[in-house]
Design an enzyme around this catalytic site. Structure first.
Site, PDB file in Angstrom:
ATOM      1  N   ASP A 130       0.457 -50.198 -16.122  1.00  0.00           N
ATOM      2  CA  ASP A 130       1.611 -51.101 -16.097  1.00  0.00           C
ATOM      3  C   ASP A 130       2.913 -50.376 -15.754  1.00  0.00           C
ATOM      4  O   ASP A 130       3.061 -49.188 -16.052  1.00  0.00           O
ATOM      5  CB  ASP A 130       1.733 -51.767 -17.472  1.00  0.00           C
ATOM      6  CG  ASP A 130       2.636 -52.982 -17.426  1.00  0.00           C
ATOM      7  OD1 ASP A 130       2.891 -53.492 -16.321  1.00  0.00           O
ATOM      8  OD2 ASP A 130       3.102 -53.415 -18.504  1.00  0.00           O
ATOM      9  N   GLY A 131       3.856 -51.124 -15.169  1.00  0.00           N
ATOM     10  CA  GLY A 131       5.210 -50.603 -14.972  1.00  0.00           C
ATOM     11  C   GLY A 131       5.519 -50.166 -13.543  1.00  0.00           C
ATOM     12  O   GLY A 131       6.586 -49.610 -13.290  1.00  0.00           O
ATOM     13  N   TRP A 137       9.361 -49.472 -12.319  1.00  0.00           N
ATOM     14  CA  TRP A 137       9.654 -48.088 -11.883  1.00  0.00           C
ATOM     15  C   TRP A 137      10.348 -48.119 -10.514  1.00  0.00           C
ATOM     16  O   TRP A 137      11.358 -47.456 -10.298  1.00  0.00           O
ATOM     17  CB  TRP A 137       8.349 -47.296 -11.796  1.00  0.00           C
ATOM     18  CG  TRP A 137       8.512 -45.912 -11.259  1.00  0.00           C
ATOM     19  CD1 TRP A 137       8.851 -44.802 -11.966  1.00  0.00           C
ATOM     20  CD2 TRP A 137       8.335 -45.485  -9.897  1.00  0.00           C
ATOM     21  NE1 TRP A 137       8.908 -43.705 -11.123  1.00  0.00           N
ATOM     22  CE2 TRP A 137       8.598 -44.096  -9.848  1.00  0.00           C
ATOM     23  CE3 TRP A 137       7.985 -46.132  -8.716  1.00  0.00           C
ATOM     24  CZ2 TRP A 137       8.517 -43.349  -8.670  1.00  0.00           C
ATOM     25  CZ3 TRP A 137       7.898 -45.401  -7.542  1.00  0.00           C
ATOM     26  CH2 TRP A 137       8.163 -44.026  -7.532  1.00  0.00           C
ATOM     27  N   HIS A 140       3.688 -49.749  -6.396  1.00  0.00           N
ATOM     28  CA  HIS A 140       2.221 -49.794  -6.349  1.00  0.00           C
ATOM     29  C   HIS A 140       1.688 -48.586  -5.570  1.00  0.00           C
ATOM     30  O   HIS A 140       0.634 -48.047  -5.887  1.00  0.00           O
ATOM     31  CB  HIS A 140       1.747 -51.099  -5.729  1.00  0.00           C
ATOM     32  CG  HIS A 140       2.195 -52.307  -6.517  1.00  0.00           C
ATOM     33  ND1 HIS A 140       2.061 -52.380  -7.886  1.00  0.00           N
ATOM     34  CD2 HIS A 140       2.797 -53.466  -6.143  1.00  0.00           C
ATOM     35  CE1 HIS A 140       2.555 -53.527  -8.315  1.00  0.00           C
ATOM     36  NE2 HIS A 140       3.016 -54.206  -7.277  1.00  0.00           N
ATOM     37  N   TRP A 166      -1.788 -63.414  -9.143  1.00  0.00           N
ATOM     38  CA  TRP A 166      -1.546 -64.280  -7.975  1.00  0.00           C
ATOM     39  C   TRP A 166      -0.180 -64.955  -8.071  1.00  0.00           C
ATOM     40  O   TRP A 166       0.316 -65.492  -7.084  1.00  0.00           O
ATOM     41  CB  TRP A 166      -2.627 -65.367  -7.874  1.00  0.00           C
ATOM     42  CG  TRP A 166      -3.970 -64.842  -7.458  1.00  0.00           C
ATOM     43  CD1 TRP A 166      -5.083 -64.737  -8.232  1.00  0.00           C
ATOM     44  CD2 TRP A 166      -4.352 -64.354  -6.159  1.00  0.00           C
ATOM     45  NE1 TRP A 166      -6.129 -64.214  -7.512  1.00  0.00           N
ATOM     46  CE2 TRP A 166      -5.704 -63.974  -6.232  1.00  0.00           C
ATOM     47  CE3 TRP A 166      -3.681 -64.194  -4.944  1.00  0.00           C
ATOM     48  CZ2 TRP A 166      -6.401 -63.446  -5.150  1.00  0.00           C
ATOM     49  CZ3 TRP A 166      -4.382 -63.678  -3.868  1.00  0.00           C
ATOM     50  CH2 TRP A 166      -5.722 -63.306  -3.970  1.00  0.00           C
ATOM     51  N   LEU A 203     -18.232 -39.522 -12.193  1.00  0.00           N
ATOM     52  CA  LEU A 203     -17.481 -40.555 -12.906  1.00  0.00           C
ATOM     53  C   LEU A 203     -17.761 -41.937 -12.304  1.00  0.00           C
ATOM     54  O   LEU A 203     -17.742 -42.092 -11.077  1.00  0.00           O
ATOM     55  CB  LEU A 203     -15.982 -40.239 -12.738  1.00  0.00           C
ATOM     56  CG  LEU A 203     -15.006 -41.275 -13.279  1.00  0.00           C
ATOM     57  CD1 LEU A 203     -14.957 -41.227 -14.803  1.00  0.00           C
ATOM     58  CD2 LEU A 203     -13.600 -41.037 -12.712  1.00  0.00           C
ATOM     59  N   SER A 211      -3.408 -58.393 -22.433  1.00  0.00           N
ATOM     60  CA  SER A 211      -3.286 -59.145 -21.174  1.00  0.00           C
ATOM     61  C   SER A 211      -4.628 -59.513 -20.533  1.00  0.00           C
ATOM     62  O   SER A 211      -4.869 -59.225 -19.352  1.00  0.00           O
ATOM     63  CB  SER A 211      -2.434 -58.363 -20.167  1.00  0.00           C
ATOM     64  OG  SER A 211      -1.163 -58.133 -20.674  1.00  0.00           O
ATOM     65  N   GLU A 250     -10.186 -48.247 -29.377  1.00  0.00           N
ATOM     66  CA  GLU A 250      -8.965 -47.666 -29.932  1.00  0.00           C
ATOM     67  C   GLU A 250      -7.849 -47.957 -28.935  1.00  0.00           C
ATOM     68  O   GLU A 250      -8.060 -47.852 -27.714  1.00  0.00           O
ATOM     69  CB  GLU A 250      -9.118 -46.146 -30.079  1.00  0.00           C
ATOM     70  CG  GLU A 250     -10.144 -45.717 -31.085  1.00  0.00           C
ATOM     71  CD  GLU A 250      -9.776 -46.111 -32.513  1.00  0.00           C
ATOM     72  OE1 GLU A 250      -8.573 -46.092 -32.839  1.00  0.00           O
ATOM     73  OE2 GLU A 250     -10.689 -46.458 -33.281  1.00  0.00           O
TER      74      GLU A 250
HETATM   75  C1  FPP Z   1       1.091 -53.398 -12.841  1.00  0.00           C
HETATM   76  O1  FPP Z   1       2.454 -53.038 -12.654  1.00  0.00           O
HETATM   77  C2  FPP Z   1       0.279 -52.867 -11.765  1.00  0.00           C
HETATM   78  C3  FPP Z   1      -0.398 -53.599 -10.839  1.00  0.00           C
HETATM   79  C4  FPP Z   1      -0.415 -55.085 -10.878  1.00  0.00           C
HETATM   80  C5  FPP Z   1      -1.132 -52.974  -9.720  1.00  0.00           C
HETATM   81  C6  FPP Z   1      -1.829 -51.666  -9.994  1.00  0.00           C
HETATM   82  C7  FPP Z   1      -2.515 -51.185  -8.784  1.00  0.00           C
HETATM   83  C8  FPP Z   1      -2.508 -49.905  -8.331  1.00  0.00           C
HETATM   84  C9  FPP Z   1      -1.847 -48.819  -9.086  1.00  0.00           C
HETATM   85  C10 FPP Z   1      -3.266 -49.541  -7.084  1.00  0.00           C
HETATM   86  C11 FPP Z   1      -4.619 -49.099  -7.483  1.00  0.00           C
HETATM   87  C12 FPP Z   1      -5.443 -48.672  -6.334  1.00  0.00           C
HETATM   88  C13 FPP Z   1      -6.793 -48.723  -6.344  1.00  0.00           C
HETATM   89  C14 FPP Z   1      -7.523 -48.194  -5.181  1.00  0.00           C
HETATM   90  C15 FPP Z   1      -7.574 -49.291  -7.443  1.00  0.00           C
HETATM   91  P1  FPP Z   1       3.571 -54.192 -12.494  1.00  0.00           P
HETATM   92  O2  FPP Z   1       3.873 -54.361 -11.061  1.00  0.00           O
HETATM   93  O3  FPP Z   1       3.108 -55.407 -13.236  1.00  0.00           O
HETATM   94  O4  FPP Z   1       4.771 -53.519 -13.192  1.00  0.00           O
HETATM   95  P2  FPP Z   1       6.000 -54.283 -13.877  1.00  0.00           P
HETATM   96  O5  FPP Z   1       5.490 -54.748 -15.204  1.00  0.00           O
HETATM   97  O6  FPP Z   1       6.987 -53.201 -13.973  1.00  0.00           O
HETATM   98  O7  FPP Z   1       6.392 -55.400 -12.972  1.00  0.00           O
END
Ligand code: FPP
Length: 595
Positions: free
Chosen positions: A373-374, A378, A390, A422, A482, A547, A558
């Protein structure tokens, strides 16, 4: 078409002369860029000159004062058409095209992308001005993103595992914009000679500068303020991009990045120092200032290449042979997976050399799940669009996966896109999918001993995303390291509902007795029934929620919450989470601890 790798002496000397011509052109017309190419591994430098000479030649054909704009545009069109023909036949009678053709075939460069960048330069021939910063940015990306990516391909061929799709690396597009703006300021006298003002009309209006003022070289207070503003912007974009980009690059490319930012910043300083003269003659950085940056950078780059590359590419003269993939690189359809590394590469060590904690296998959790998250917060905190968050998140995931491999974790599950996601803007959603696709296709993740599994529903997902997830699952199914479960279009309640519906169907068919449904039977009807229970669930960025993430599997997990946003996480945070886990007493309702 396949060129023979063994060339006759005559062809060889024509080729050497062609590369020399490219070197001469870049050295005399783009000295800063030439100096930067001197920081690349020696074997890759001739290909750098060929690439850059082609770009510079295309640009110069348009900017020359020879003939009408239409004639110049026609000359560039002809040159590009001839290049396409040369690339097919494998040879050319023009030195720049010959060197570029050789470089494309020997180094497996991305031909389609290169031609696209040249076409973008060509489109400028028909253009008068640019209205908005947005339009200016699009122009900058179309023309300039491909070249550094080709340089990364050269590094990969030299044996250095670097990200090739730089456009997916956080901060990279900002870096390109900073370079493009600095270059535009540097080329201002020449552009004004040709009657062109390429700064967006919106910034000219904001500073109340008419293009005619610039073309007439009137150094009004408004022009001075405009130039000061633009140099400040370029400097800030380059600096900001450097901060974000640095973490994604190994030492060698990071030296090139740092030196690029330092040299272009020195050019911006020289432009400001020149005052009105910056409108009428090229401004040069004093030699001693250039050397202060370049001297140490050269020494450091040479040492790094010697330490990190095989001797053939770390020294002059070595070139990789055209491999079979030089052909497939040209013909691979967009969605086809890039073959994963076989055997998989060992985990990449952390840049700071930190090593994993010693945790006995019996103490390690079997399955860690992460809510990454975040990302959005960020990015917006740094003044960047959300999708940059992202991108940075995907880079953080790479490092965490390296840490999971190093420590010997068996299962890692990450929440990449929930059914609730979405609700975001279509633009953010499509960029997020593009980032995931690129990461799974030619990112670092699957080059290691990682078995990919997709958890989620195909409903509503773009076909190309489903295709990549499924094909990379197939390509990695035999891996034993993994297991990385990526939750894409996943919702916990939807999963439970599906299991309920499957049980009801089984009861109706008489396969189970509805009055005696056991937890095991329920679990067996979950869409991903073979996934083990989650032992540790980690969420970043300060939110204390689950969530809708893995409600069945994480029933006794945990919980571990950290404040930093996901893009700032790396493998050390995973190790910290694992160490915290080993301290927890896991009683699962019993009087004494159970693992
Ligand atoms: C939540 O942060 C993060 C996501 C919805 C997307 C996470 C996806 C990636 C890190 C890419 C992963 C790549 C692969 C190949 C699996 P947010 O946007 O909800 O953050 P916010 O709460 O600050 O808005």
């Amino acid at each position: 078409m396949r060129r023979s790798t063994a060339q006759s002496g005559r062809q060889r000397s024509a080729l050497d002369a062609a590369y020399d011509e490219c070197r001469r052109l870049v050295r005399t017309t783009r000295p800063t860029e030439y100096a930067l190419m001197g920081l690349m591994p020696p074997a890759a430098r001739p290909a750098c000159w060929a690439l850059y000479a082609a770009f510079a030649h295309a640009d110069d054909l348009l900017d020359s004062s020879d003939g009408t704009p239409e004639e110049r545009a026609a000359r560039l069109r002809q040159w590009r058409t001839a290049l396409e023909a040369d690339l097919t036949s494998g040879t050319s009678d023009d030195p720049i095209r010959l060197a570029l053709t050789d470089a494309v075939w020997h180094w497996g460069l991305d031909l389609g992308d290169l031609l696209g960048a040249l076409e973008a330069v060509q489109r400028d021939g028909d253009r008068q001005s640019v209205a908005t910063w947005q339009e200016w940015r699009e122009r900058s990306h179309a023309q300039n993103i491909s070249w550094p990516e080709q340089f990364m391909r050269l590094l990969v061929r030299c044996g250095l595992p670097v990200p090739v799709r730089l456009r997916d690396v956080p901060g990279f597009t900002r870096f390109v914009e900073g370079l493009f703006l600095a270059d535009m300021l540097r080329d201002l006298p020449e552009d004004l000679d040709g009657g062109h003002v390429w700064f967006p009309t919106e910034v000219l209006d904001r500073f109340q500068v008419a293009p005619a003022d610039l073309i007439a070289r009137r150094w009004t207070p408004a022009v001075r303020r405009l130039i000061a503003h633009l140099t400040d912007e370029a400097r800030a974009w380059l600096e900001g991009a450097r901060r974000v980009l640095r973490g994604s690059l190994p030492l060698g490319p990071a030296i090139v990045l740092d030196t690029t930012v330092d040299l272009f910043t020195a050019e911006l300083d020289a432009i400001i120092g020149a005052g009105p003269a910056a409108l009428s003659r090229p401004v040069r950085v004093p030699r001693h200032k250039q050397w202060r940056v370049l001297g140490p950078a050269r020494a450091r780059a040479a040492a790094i290449w010697r330490l990190t590359l095989p001797p053939t590419t770390a020294t002059p003269g070595g070139r990789p042979a055209a491999g079979p993939d030089a052909d497939t690189a040209q013909s691979t359809p967009e969605w086809q997976p890039v073959p994963v590394a076989e055997p998989p590469l060992p985990p990449r060590p952390h840049v700071d050399g930190v090593r994993p904690p010693e945790i006995a296998p019996a103490q390690l959790p079997n399955h860690v799940a992460i809510v990454m998250d975040g990302n959005g917060r960020w990015a917006t905190g740094l003044g960047l669009p959300r999708d940059e968050g992202h991108r940075a998140g995907a880079v953080a995931l790479r490092d965490v996966v390296q840490g999971a491999l190093e420590v010997g974790l068996r299962h890692l599950t990450v929440y990449a896109f929930s059914t609730e996601n979405w609700k975001r803007s279509p633009d953010e959603v499509s960029k997020l999918f593009a980032i995931m696709r690129a990461e799974l296709l030619d990112g670092e993740l699957l080059q290691h001993d990682v078995r990919l599994r997709w958890i989620g529903s195909p409903e509503g997902l773009p076909d190309d995303v489903v295709e990549v997830l499924r094909s990379q699952e197939r390509a990695t199914r035999h891996r034993t390291g993994l297991t990385l479960n990526v939750c894409v279009n996943y919702g916990g309640r939807a999963e439970l509902t599906q299991a309920g519906a499957a049980l009801a169907r089984a009861a109706l068919a008489g396969d189970i007795d509805p009055s005696r449904v056991t937890e095991q039977q329920f679990a067996a009807h979950l869409p991903h029934h073979s996934m083990p229970d989650v032992d540790l669930l980690w969420r970043t960025s300060g939110e204390l929620r689950i969530s809708n993430f893995l409600p069945w599997h994480a029933h006794y997990a945990e919980l571990h919450f950290t404040d930093t946003p996901w893009p700032e996480a790396d493998r050390r945070d995973l190790w910290q989470a694992l160490e915290t886990y080993t301290q927890r007493k896991r009683r699962k309702g019993a009087a004494t601890e159970t693992k």
